[in-house]
Design a protein around this motif. Structure first.
Motif, mmCIF file in Angstrom:
data_model
loop_
_atom_site.group_PDB
_atom_site.id
_atom_site.type_symbol
_atom_site.label_atom_id
_atom_site.label_comp_id
_atom_site.label_asym_id
_atom_site.label_seq_id
_atom_site.Cartn_x
_atom_site.Cartn_y
_atom_site.Cartn_z
ATOM 1 N N LYS A 114 62.986 19.551 10.213
ATOM 2 C CA LYS A 114 63.688 19.305 11.371
ATOM 3 C C LYS A 114 64.840 20.348 11.711
ATOM 4 O O LYS A 114 65.200 20.568 12.725
ATOM 5 N N LEU A 115 65.485 20.629 10.668
ATOM 6 C CA LEU A 115 66.692 21.545 10.478
ATOM 7 C C LEU A 115 66.077 23.009 10.639
ATOM 8 O O LEU A 115 66.887 23.854 10.715
ATOM 9 N N GLY A 116 64.771 23.182 10.809
ATOM 10 C CA GLY A 116 64.194 24.500 10.772
ATOM 11 C C GLY A 116 63.786 25.155 9.655
ATOM 12 O O GLY A 116 63.586 26.419 9.557
ATOM 13 N N VAL A 117 63.988 24.581 8.515
ATOM 14 C CA VAL A 117 63.654 25.008 7.276
ATOM 15 C C VAL A 117 61.999 24.906 6.831
ATOM 16 O O VAL A 117 61.158 24.201 7.691
ATOM 17 N N SER A 118 61.391 26.162 6.388
ATOM 18 C CA SER A 118 60.014 26.232 6.169
ATOM 19 C C SER A 118 59.959 26.231 4.498
ATOM 20 O O SER A 118 60.729 26.862 3.683
ATOM 21 N N PHE A 119 58.791 25.931 4.254
ATOM 22 C CA PHE A 119 58.405 25.656 2.646
ATOM 23 C C PHE A 119 57.323 26.427 2.183
ATOM 24 O O PHE A 119 56.444 26.562 3.017
ATOM 25 N N ARG A 120 57.318 26.958 1.018
ATOM 26 C CA ARG A 120 56.290 27.759 0.622
ATOM 27 C C ARG A 120 55.261 26.794 -0.405
ATOM 28 O O ARG A 120 54.364 27.501 -0.764
#
Length: 633
Positions: free
Chosen positions: A91-97
């Motif tokens: 929700k803070l704009g983080v994307s995960f790999r």
């Protein structure tokens, strides 16, 4: 996860082959999933051995770096609420790999900094290198389920690792016996309740602590990020509400600890704590994609100590797949040095070998994760000797009539239960509590409040708070830390992961706010747990009176199968001169035990264990590289 290493070496460049050896000393019985990272200036190094539990792909291997390479982490343990944290971070704009909890931890530390520690629900020990600020953050979970040690050597060298063996593999780290530790051990005051270890120059990072280390090897700051508050008690909570909230939190804790991409099972001793976990797991079996295996150690030929009938009752009630092992004392003798090599410090009970056998059994049956019941006794006043503190508290508070009623019920139940066993004193102490007559004789002159000199996170040492003081000490200092060490080392020896639902911090925070009357009620200890269990476990387990404590029949083993082996160790010449050891006294204990005049098995095992540890010390195993380490059978 399996283990971590972090090295700060400002004075001498870190050699890759040394870092590799240290990594190899982190025990793992599966494929070699070890990796290392060495900074360009060779002054900072990280290493990791991986037991893959969540996201078993190589994309989740460690050391793991942030996208910009500013942060790099090695992490041992599990973050059980990683899915919830991941959702917050997205929700803070983080994307995960990856799908791993390691990446969630890495990003949480980047986004929230030190405040991330209090958001974590899990067991963990990690080291995070911040390349921009040129410093290293290390931290350990609230209760110390996962170990972390700090070694200091010449040239400001700092080595941090999950196992002391890995630290001792560094050529600049001394391998010397810590005199303070041996003095405490010899005086029977060794609790693993502070930074001291058996190795001089290596300290234990305490539970619930974090620290920053600078690039020059100096320690910038150390702090405790969590401590329980035993002074806040919810006296207004109703019995029904207490039971329902406990049941809800316990089920949630179990569900969180089911998160894994490998098979999950549980240890089952036949006691109340592990049986409840099995019962709650069985409820989830219809909705979760797992086959429920349980693993137990039993002694059918010794019915006074064995809990095989209790195990069978739980298995029949829940329909689980049950696997049992009968620990062999001869195999204990053969494996004892290996067991001590994994434990790294002496231990006070041969029951540790039962855990070892259960972990091996789980490995043989391809069950990677085991849920276990440690922590419930310290949390909910489960040990029978705690009942005396409850009796005295009631007298302190002027509740003599209630004290007499609870005492009569407690003692009568133990007396009746003792009639079912030949030599019941080997199973439990039916006279563990004060008698009604003894309470009456106290009058207004009660014993002083016994306590240890702990300061942080403990209840005040005053009349009326004796039980709370005892529980707060046991949970954080003089009981649970040792048990957690035993469980972690035994499970890791066979590349199993032990998870402990009773140590979910939300559950713990709730339980320590409960009034004492929900710990002990109507003469029943762990009352709130028994009520919350409902029909998830058999009635005879739910209302068990006796408590065995996962005991090994060491008294008999020392007189028969282990007699020669044990005698060689209690009379070991290396013990001469060790604090507390007196050959004449130990010989007398040995002779009295052999004749059956007394049961001195606990007192004798203390010296057997120290003898085994000293044998490894003098052999050079602690220093040896991976080529010399013993292999588990």
């Amino acid at each position: 996860m399996c283990g971590v290493v972090a090295v700060i070496s400002p004075g001498v460049p870190i050699r890759q082959d040394v870092l590799d050896v240290m990594r190899d000393r982190l025990w793992h019985r599966g494929p070699d999933n070890g990796s290392t990272w060495l900074a360009q200036n060779a002054r900072i190094g990280l290493a990791h051995r991986r037991l893959s539990i969540i996201d078993t792909s190589h994309s989740a291997d460690q050391p793991m770096a942030s996208e910009d390479d500013a942060l790099r982490i090695v992490f041992n343990g599990e973050i059980y609420n990683y899915l919830e944290l991941r959702e917050e971070l997205e929700k803070l704009g983080v994307s995960f790999r990856t799908r791993s909890d390691t990446e969630v931890l890495l990003v949480a530390l980047r986004e929230w900094g030190e405040d991330a520690l209090c958001r974590l629900n899990g067991m963990f020990a990690f080291a995070l290198w911040d390349a921009r600020k040129r410093r290293l953050l290390v931290a350990r979970d609230r209760f110390g389920e996962k170990p972390l040690f700090i070694g200091r050597g010449p040239f400001n060298t700092v080595v941090i690792a999950s196992e002391m063996k890995a630290i001792l593999a560094h050529p600049l780290m001394p391998c010397r016996i810590n005199a303070t530790a041996t003095e405490r051990y010899g005086a029977s005051t060794w609790f693993e309740d502070d930074e001291h270890t058996f190795f001089d120059g290596i300290e234990r990072l305490p539970p619930a602590h974090a620290a920053w280390f600078r690039e020059d090897g100096s320690e910038e700051r150390r702090w405790r990020y969590w401590a329980p508050d035993y002074t806040v008690v919810d006296e207004d909570i109703k019995p029904r509400d207490a039971v329902e909230q406990f049941r809800t939190l316990m089920q949630r804790s179990v569900n969180l600890r089911l998160r894994a991409d490998v098979p999950v099972g549980s240890s089952l001793s036949g006691g109340l704590d592990s049986s409840l976990i099995v019962g709650l797991l069985s409820r989830e079996r219809s909705t979760a994609a797992f086959t429920q295996n349980t693993f137990s150690a039993v002694f059918p030929s010794d019915p006074t100590l064995s809990e095989d009938k209790e195990v069978e009752a739980v298995v029949s009630h829940t329909g689980v797949n049950s696997f049992s092992v009968v620990p062999d004392p001869r195999r204990l003798a053969a494996e004892s040095e290996l067991l001590h090599w994994h434990q790294e410090e002496p231990f006070l009970s041969a029951s540790i070998y039962l855990q070892w056998c259960v972990a091996r059994l789980a490995s043989q049956n391809r069950t990677t994760v085991l849920l276990d019941g440690q922590g419930a006794d310290e949390l909910l006043a489960g040990y029978q000797f705690y009942f005396r503190q409850r009796q005295l508290d009631l007298l302190d508070r002027g509740q003599a009539k209630l004290a007499l009623r609870e005492t009569a019920k407690f003692n009568r139940r133990l007396d009746i239960a003792s009639r079912d066993y030949e030599g019941a004193h080997r199973r439990f102490n039916a006279s563990v509590a004060y008698s009604v007559d003894e309470l009456r004789k106290f009058g207004h002159t009660l014993p002083t409040v016994f306590h240890y000199p702990y300061q942080t996170g403990v209840a005040p040492a005053r009349a009326g708070l004796r039980l709370r003081r005892t529980l707060s000490e046991a949970l954080q200092y003089n009981s649970l830390p040792m048990l957690l060490r035993y469980a972690d080392r035994n499970s890791m020896a066979f590349s199993r992961e032990s998870r402990l639902p009773y140590l979910d911090h939300d559950l713990v925070d709730f339980c320590i706010r409960l009034p004492d009357r929900y710990y002990v009620r109507n003469g029943w200890q762990k009352w709130v747990l028994r009520e919350a269990a409902g029909n998830t476990i058999p009635k005879q387990i739910r209302w068990r009176v006796d408590k065995v404590g996962y005991a090994a029949p060491l008294d008999k083993w020392l007189r028969y199968e282990l007699r020669g082996w044990a005698r060689d160790r209690v009379m070991d010449s290396r013990l001469l001169g060790m604090p507390g050891y007196d050959l004449q006294t130990v010989s007398a204990l040995w002779d009295a035990h052999q004749t059956g005049e007394a049961n001195h098995s606990w007192a004798l095992w203390r010296w057997i264990s120290l003898s085994e540890w000293l044998a490894i010390y003098h052999s050079g195993w602690w220093r040896a590289g991976s080529s010399r380490r013993p292999m588990a059978a």
